[in-house]
Design an enzyme around this catalytic site. Structure first.
Site, PDB file in Angstrom:
ATOM      1  N   ASP A  62       0.780  -1.249   0.000  1.00 45.19           N
ATOM      2  CA  ASP A  62       0.000   0.000   0.000  1.00 45.19           C
ATOM      3  C   ASP A  62       0.816   1.305   0.000  1.00 45.19           C
ATOM      4  O   ASP A  62       1.796   1.413   0.730  1.00 45.19           O
ATOM      5  CB  ASP A  62      -0.866   0.102   1.262  1.00 45.19           C
ATOM      6  CG  ASP A  62      -1.611  -1.164   1.592  1.00 45.19           C
ATOM      7  OD1 ASP A  62      -1.548  -2.118   0.822  1.00 45.19           O
ATOM      8  OD2 ASP A  62      -2.255  -1.169   2.650  1.00 45.19           O
ATOM      9  N   GLU A 244     -10.512  -2.437   4.479  1.00 45.60           N
ATOM     10  CA  GLU A 244      -9.170  -1.914   4.730  1.00 45.60           C
ATOM     11  C   GLU A 244      -9.045  -0.508   4.132  1.00 45.60           C
ATOM     12  O   GLU A 244      -9.807  -0.122   3.241  1.00 45.60           O
ATOM     13  CB  GLU A 244      -8.106  -2.826   4.090  1.00 45.60           C
ATOM     14  CG  GLU A 244      -8.124  -4.245   4.647  1.00 45.60           C
ATOM     15  CD  GLU A 244      -7.023  -5.144   4.080  1.00 45.60           C
ATOM     16  OE1 GLU A 244      -6.368  -5.829   4.866  1.00 45.60           O
ATOM     17  OE2 GLU A 244      -6.824  -5.156   2.858  1.00 45.60           O
TER      18      GLU A 244
HETATM   19  C1  FRU Z   1      -3.886  -3.614   2.638  1.00 43.86           C
HETATM   20  C2  FRU Z   1      -3.268  -4.054   3.944  1.00 43.86           C
HETATM   21  C3  FRU Z   1      -3.616  -3.096   5.062  1.00 43.86           C
HETATM   22  C4  FRU Z   1      -2.480  -3.305   6.029  1.00 43.86           C
HETATM   23  C5  FRU Z   1      -1.314  -3.528   5.101  1.00 43.86           C
HETATM   24  C6  FRU Z   1      -0.277  -4.469   5.650  1.00 43.86           C
HETATM   25  O1  FRU Z   1      -3.254  -4.125   1.527  1.00 43.86           O
HETATM   26  O2  FRU Z   1      -3.694  -5.376   4.236  1.00 43.86           O
HETATM   27  O3  FRU Z   1      -4.879  -3.309   5.630  1.00 43.86           O
HETATM   28  O4  FRU Z   1      -2.286  -2.190   6.862  1.00 43.86           O
HETATM   29  O5  FRU Z   1      -1.845  -4.057   3.899  1.00 43.86           O
HETATM   30  O6  FRU Z   1       0.846  -4.490   4.841  1.00 43.86           O
END
Ligand code: FRU
Length: 536
Positions: A62, A244
């Site tokens: 992300d 998320e």
């Molecule tokens: C989204 C996610 C978020 C988390 C991160 C962990 O892709 O699953 O929810 O904070 O990636 O790397």
């Protein structure tokens, strides 16, 4: 085995001598404070995007902490410096003045005793509400999720909490707040991805957080103390995966004096074409509570509205702040999908970001629609332009004759009148016969993106599936704005009304673009641009 353990397990089994030596390179570069890799050495590898952001090496997911400050756009990102698979998360960091040319900076946030550093956001605290800087020298403040793997492995529930960190030198050096965590876990396993913004009417910070199947809103006057305000979404939108990376954005409806809030919510699986995807809601926020407008009077609230129909645009959010007078809401997403992100055929690095996009809220007569278009700054990458005049396409027509495409870096602007062709398509191909097809299926009023023979596809059982999106309305005209990089295609249809973002891994660059149909149809006009690389 939890989703996280699965991801971590993948990375641990692959930890190898190569990963360790790569770490040394990152560490040495980080210590010197220099860019971690030179473009010449790394950026000509097969599949390496030439105008999309990628980490110099190792795993990225992300985008995090996007904030504008002192002329610089900051991009932090979920980063595992030890491997090309997901693992112990850090915040990698880069800055840019134009959102195209990036300077890599040392890792900003490292895991600590409270956990690994998951996704989050950053702001400039101009009024010095947190007291970390001063009004004259405001602090940059990041809020992120602590993910405590140890606590998770011990079977506890509350292993995700929120912490803050601040920088007094424009994001170069970071201190974690000694009072962390600032938001403890309310006994929800998934409690993460805080997105901050300043709510001027109530003079408070608001944070939107993903809490398993809903978004929780909290408020604060000082970024240190938080009060729960409300929850949204348990009975709305798509719920086949965990929620998320929310983002609550205030937007003006284009061409009107109306304002609305748009809530972006990424969802781990169950996207319109499989796997992870981003949905959105349009509504009102009064400083306490978000309420969604009825999107379509004819449809139940549970019908999701998708931000991007392509499989590879996830966990995206918007920049906080911008240059004086620049009112744009600028967005970037992670250009991959949890279904196969770990398996895509790149080695030195894994994952790129989408093109930066400008979000717009448009009343299209069917309701308020969130649209996105590539940022205008991208025009600086154009090297040659070939204009194709109006004509009838009665036989396959090679647009390639119009432009040099040997580098495979292309932007196309195409205006079609599909009347007369039940199916019309654009085929991007190389001499090996590998091809990606964008199809306008008029008979079924659908757009389709077919990457089943696009190049390497067998690293995943689902990658080759044809992607599709409904074609709203009844119009026969279709305007396409397409960007082709070494390993991605982004199709913006009718001014971003429908978007496909998709990865492709051709062995060699696509060097021909052919337009054809199942019947004669009209080309109103096209411009084909050859683009330059941001690394040369
Ligand atoms: C989204 C996610 C978020 C988390 C991160 C962990 O892709 O699953 O929810 O904070 O990636 O790397």
């Amino acid at each position: 085995m939890s989703r996280w353990t699965r991801r971590l397990w993948g990375s641990l089994t692959l930890a190898s001598a190569a990963a360790v030596s790569a770490t040394a390179t990152v560490g040495a570069a980080a210590a010197s404070g220099a860019a971690v890799a030179t473009a010449d050495a790394l950026y000509s590898e097969q599949y390496r995007p030439q105008f999309h952001f990628t980490p110099p090496q190792q795993w990225m997911n992300d985008p995090n902490g996007m904030v504008y400050d002192h002329g610089e756009f900051h991009l932090f990102y979920q980063y595992n410096p030890y491997s090309n698979k997901w693992g112990p998360m850090h915040w990698g960091h880069a800055v840019s003045r134009d959102l195209l040319h990036w300077q890599h900076l040392p890792i900003a946030l490292y895991p600590d005793r409270l956990g690994a550093i998951f996704s989050g956001s950053a702001v400039v605290d101009h009024a010095n509400t947190a007291g970390f800087g001063s009004r004259a020298h405001p602090a940059m403040v990041a809020m992120y999720t602590y993910h405590d793997h140890l606590s998770e492995n011990l079977g506890h529930t509350g292993y995700e909490s929120q912490g803050i960190a601040f920088s007094l030198d424009q994001g170069r050096n970071w201190s974690k707040y000694s009072g962390n965590p600032v938001l403890t876990n309310p006994a929800v396993r998934d409690f993460r991805d805080p997105k901050l913004f300043w709510h001027a009417p109530t003079q408070r910070w608001i944070v939107a957080l993903a809490a398993a199947d809903h978004v929780a809103f909290y408020s604060s006057r000082d970024l240190r103390h938080w009060t729960h305000e409300s929850d949204f979404g348990q009975d709305q939108g798509a719920h086949s995966g965990v929620w998320e990376c929310p983002d609550l954005i205030s937007m003006q409806v284009e061409g009107t004096t109306q304002d609305r809030y748009v809530l972006l919510v990424s969802i781990g699986k169950g996207g319109p074409n499989g796997g992870s995807a981003t949905q959105y809601f349009v509504g009102h926020f009064d400083g306490h509570r978000f309420t969604a407008d009825v999107a379509r009077p004819d449809l139940p609230a549970s019908v999701p509205r998708w931000f991007d129909y392509g499989t590879d645009d996830y966990a995206g959010s918007t920049w906080s702040g911008g240059a004086r007078g620049d009112q744009r809401q600028l967005f970037i997403g992670w250009m991959s999908n949890w279904q196969y992100a770990t398996d895509v055929p790149t080695q030195r690095w894994r994952s790129a970001m989408t093109l930066p996009r400008e979000l717009r809220l448009v009343d299209d007569g069917r309701g308020y629609e969130l649209r996105s278009r590539p940022i205008a700054e991208l025009a600086a990458l154009r090297r040659t332009a070939a204009v194709v005049g109006p004509r009838v396409i009665a036989a396959p027509f090679d647009l390639t004759g119009a432009a040099k495409t040997h580098g495979g870096l292309l932007e196309l602007d195409i205006d079609l009148d599909t009347t007369g062709a039940p199916s019309s398509e654009l085929q991007f191909a190389n001499e090996r016969g590998e091809r990606t097809i964008f199809r306008i299926n008029q008979a079924e009023r659908r757009f389709e993106l077919d990457r089943s023979a696009s190049g390497a596809v067998d690293f995943s059982a689902v990658f080759a599936a044809v992607q599709s999106a409904p074609w709203p309305g009844t119009d026969q005209r279709v305007r396409l704005h397409i960007y082709l990089d070494q390993s991605s295609i982004e199709v913006f249809i009718n001014d971003g009304d429908t978007v496909f973002t998709a990865l492709v891994f051709p062995e060699a660059a696509y060097d021909s673009v052919v337009l054809r149909g199942s019947g004669a149809f009209g080309l109103n006009g096209a411009t084909v641009y050859e683009l330059g690389s941001v690394w040369r």
